[in-house]
Design a protein around this motif. Sequence first.
Motif, PDB file in Angstrom:
ATOM      1  N   GLN A 116      40.488  34.772  35.073  1.00 39.27           N
ATOM      2  CA  GLN A 116      41.713  35.526  35.371  1.00 39.27           C
ATOM      3  C   GLN A 116      42.250  36.291  34.204  1.00 39.27           C
ATOM      4  O   GLN A 116      42.467  37.334  34.452  1.00 39.27           O
ATOM      5  CB  GLN A 116      42.900  34.350  35.630  1.00 39.27           C
ATOM      6  CG  GLN A 116      44.139  35.323  36.017  1.00 39.27           C
ATOM      7  CD  GLN A 116      45.089  34.205  36.782  1.00 39.27           C
ATOM      8  OE1 GLN A 116      45.046  32.960  36.225  1.00 39.27           O
ATOM      9  NE2 GLN A 116      46.116  34.627  37.591  1.00 39.27           N
ATOM     10  N   ILE A 117      42.302  35.712  32.962  1.00 41.65           N
ATOM     11  CA  ILE A 117      43.092  36.328  31.833  1.00 41.65           C
ATOM     12  C   ILE A 117      41.965  37.317  31.436  1.00 41.65           C
ATOM     13  O   ILE A 117      42.468  38.534  31.338  1.00 41.65           O
ATOM     14  CB  ILE A 117      43.112  35.238  30.724  1.00 41.65           C
ATOM     15  CG1 ILE A 117      44.288  34.375  31.004  1.00 41.65           C
ATOM     16  CG2 ILE A 117      43.546  36.083  29.604  1.00 41.65           C
ATOM     17  CD1 ILE A 117      44.475  33.311  30.142  1.00 41.65           C
ATOM     18  N   SER A 118      40.686  37.170  31.410  1.00 42.14           N
ATOM     19  CA  SER A 118      39.799  38.346  31.106  1.00 42.14           C
ATOM     20  C   SER A 118      39.804  39.323  31.834  1.00 42.14           C
ATOM     21  O   SER A 118      39.858  40.557  31.558  1.00 42.14           O
ATOM     22  CB  SER A 118      38.466  37.745  30.878  1.00 42.14           C
ATOM     23  OG  SER A 118      38.407  36.693  29.884  1.00 42.14           O
ATOM     24  N   GLY A 119      40.041  39.098  33.077  1.00 40.15           N
ATOM     25  CA  GLY A 119      40.003  40.021  34.183  1.00 40.15           C
ATOM     26  C   GLY A 119      41.319  41.003  34.230  1.00 40.15           C
ATOM     27  O   GLY A 119      41.186  42.208  34.356  1.00 40.15           O
ATOM     28  N   GLN A 120      42.325  40.437  33.778  1.00 43.59           N
ATOM     29  CA  GLN A 120      43.651  41.052  33.989  1.00 43.59           C
ATOM     30  C   GLN A 120      43.705  41.717  32.618  1.00 43.59           C
ATOM     31  O   GLN A 120      44.585  42.769  32.371  1.00 43.59           O
ATOM     32  CB  GLN A 120      44.877  40.024  33.991  1.00 43.59           C
ATOM     33  CG  GLN A 120      45.084  39.683  35.375  1.00 43.59           C
ATOM     34  CD  GLN A 120      46.007  38.482  35.596  1.00 43.59           C
ATOM     35  OE1 GLN A 120      46.647  38.107  34.496  1.00 43.59           O
ATOM     36  NE2 GLN A 120      46.167  38.215  36.899  1.00 43.59           N
ATOM     37  N   ASN A 121      42.930  41.327  31.388  1.00 42.06           N
ATOM     38  CA  ASN A 121      43.331  41.839  30.395  1.00 42.06           C
ATOM     39  C   ASN A 121      41.865  42.039  29.514  1.00 42.06           C
ATOM     40  O   ASN A 121      41.286  41.246  28.675  1.00 42.06           O
ATOM     41  CB  ASN A 121      44.189  40.749  29.167  1.00 42.06           C
ATOM     42  CG  ASN A 121      45.332  40.612  29.751  1.00 42.06           C
ATOM     43  OD1 ASN A 121      46.497  41.191  29.692  1.00 42.06           O
ATOM     44  ND2 ASN A 121      45.389  39.479  30.679  1.00 42.06           N
ATOM     45  N   GLN A 122      41.146  43.143  29.671  1.00 45.92           N
ATOM     46  CA  GLN A 122      39.813  43.387  29.637  1.00 45.92           C
ATOM     47  C   GLN A 122      39.602  43.737  27.865  1.00 45.92           C
ATOM     48  O   GLN A 122      38.668  43.390  27.366  1.00 45.92           O
ATOM     49  CB  GLN A 122      39.320  44.566  30.306  1.00 45.92           C
ATOM     50  CG  GLN A 122      39.170  44.165  31.639  1.00 45.92           C
ATOM     51  CD  GLN A 122      38.400  45.488  32.550  1.00 45.92           C
ATOM     52  OE1 GLN A 122      38.100  46.347  31.914  1.00 45.92           O
ATOM     53  NE2 GLN A 122      38.596  45.541  33.744  1.00 45.92           N
ATOM     54  N   ASP A 123      40.847  43.970  26.994  1.00 43.80           N
ATOM     55  CA  ASP A 123      40.539  43.999  25.866  1.00 43.80           C
ATOM     56  C   ASP A 123      40.630  42.772  24.993  1.00 43.80           C
ATOM     57  O   ASP A 123      40.475  42.731  23.619  1.00 43.80           O
ATOM     58  CB  ASP A 123      41.858  44.985  25.300  1.00 43.80           C
ATOM     59  CG  ASP A 123      43.177  44.551  25.524  1.00 43.80           C
ATOM     60  OD1 ASP A 123      43.321  43.826  26.700  1.00 43.80           O
ATOM     61  OD2 ASP A 123      44.137  44.633  24.880  1.00 43.80           O
ATOM     62  N   ILE A 124      40.989  41.717  25.736  1.00 43.07           N
ATOM     63  CA  ILE A 124      40.891  40.202  25.080  1.00 43.07           C
ATOM     64  C   ILE A 124      39.898  39.486  25.460  1.00 43.07           C
ATOM     65  O   ILE A 124      39.312  39.400  26.658  1.00 43.07           O
ATOM     66  CB  ILE A 124      42.292  39.597  25.470  1.00 43.07           C
ATOM     67  CG1 ILE A 124      43.547  40.104  25.245  1.00 43.07           C
ATOM     68  CG2 ILE A 124      42.246  37.976  25.080  1.00 43.07           C
ATOM     69  CD1 ILE A 124      44.755  39.813  25.925  1.00 43.07           C
ATOM     70  N   SER A 125      39.142  38.860  24.382  1.00 40.70           N
ATOM     71  CA  SER A 125      37.894  38.200  24.786  1.00 40.70           C
ATOM     72  C   SER A 125      37.979  36.895  23.768  1.00 40.70           C
ATOM     73  O   SER A 125      38.725  36.706  22.997  1.00 40.70           O
ATOM     74  CB  SER A 125      36.632  39.093  24.330  1.00 40.70           C
ATOM     75  OG  SER A 125      36.633  39.419  23.010  1.00 40.70           O
TER      76      SER A 125
END
Length: 338
Positions: free
Chosen positions: A329-338
Amino acid sequence: MKYVSLIIQSVPLIETGKFKEAVEKIDKLMKSNLSKIQLYPNRQILFFHKVIALNNCGNRIEALNLIDELIEEGLNEKIEISVLNYKFIILLGLRRYDDAEEMIDLILDKDPENHLTLLNEALFLYKIGCKEDAAEAFEDLLNETNEKLSKFKEMMFPENIWNMELTQVFERIRSPKEFLNMELTDMLMQKSAIHERLHQYKEELECLNQILELNPKHLRAWNMKGYVLAHLGKYDEALKCVNKSLELYSRDTYSLDIKGFILAHSGKPDDALKYYQKALEIDSLFEEAYYHKGEAHKELKQYTEALQCFKKVLELNPYCERAKEDIEQISGQNQDIS
């Protein structure tokens, strides 16, 4: 019977969170000149109590080494299954899932109908994501536990006085109060654990209240009551309960995590973070605290920190589906965060 009373003196210390005092008490007894304390199986029972105290104050490796010494010397049949079940608990705490599963299989080979082992097996299934199988097992265990409690009441208490105050009941029977307390408390703790996994929080609360009537300083009952009340939306009352458990033992990681959980769910995720962090400073393998800390960061929109927590959860428990879902969910909503 004096030496038996001395042996069980460590139990109330453990139940009330005085783990270091319990270890000191046991070591003192072991060095005493009381010959009957040194006899087999009395010495093994004392060592087993020391294992429980060590594990609860975070010394898992020392506890595991001591329990392995007990097993190697040959366990008395009266405590063998209890000791092996507790080794399973330690292995689970160390996130050694393969070893924990082997331990459950070993115990079930010895005693296929052992209630505590079947409960631990159900908890293990829940932990590794087999929730449907776990739920079915919990339902069966709940029925068995209710039968055990009913038989206990029939055996120990005169007819028609079960609704009396427990302190009055104990005055009317011959058996020593401390033994009845321990046996009844164990059964009620098992029942409350089953209710929790089945999300039957009102029923769990009833069990915990009965335990606290038996022992008003029962550490686990207070922190579990706080957790249950939080699920029922009674946050102020929940906070009072968990504060009582922290008064008993300020370094109890479960209580610290639950206090964070209560604060987070009552709209104070920022305040919750310091309690999760303190729990993790004491126990760096505490999966639940990492997950709850990740939830708090997520609520505060601190997605990088949340992602780090959820990834740590998966390092500790690769089976945790909710952590995988949060990462996606987080990765999908915030693609610049990994």
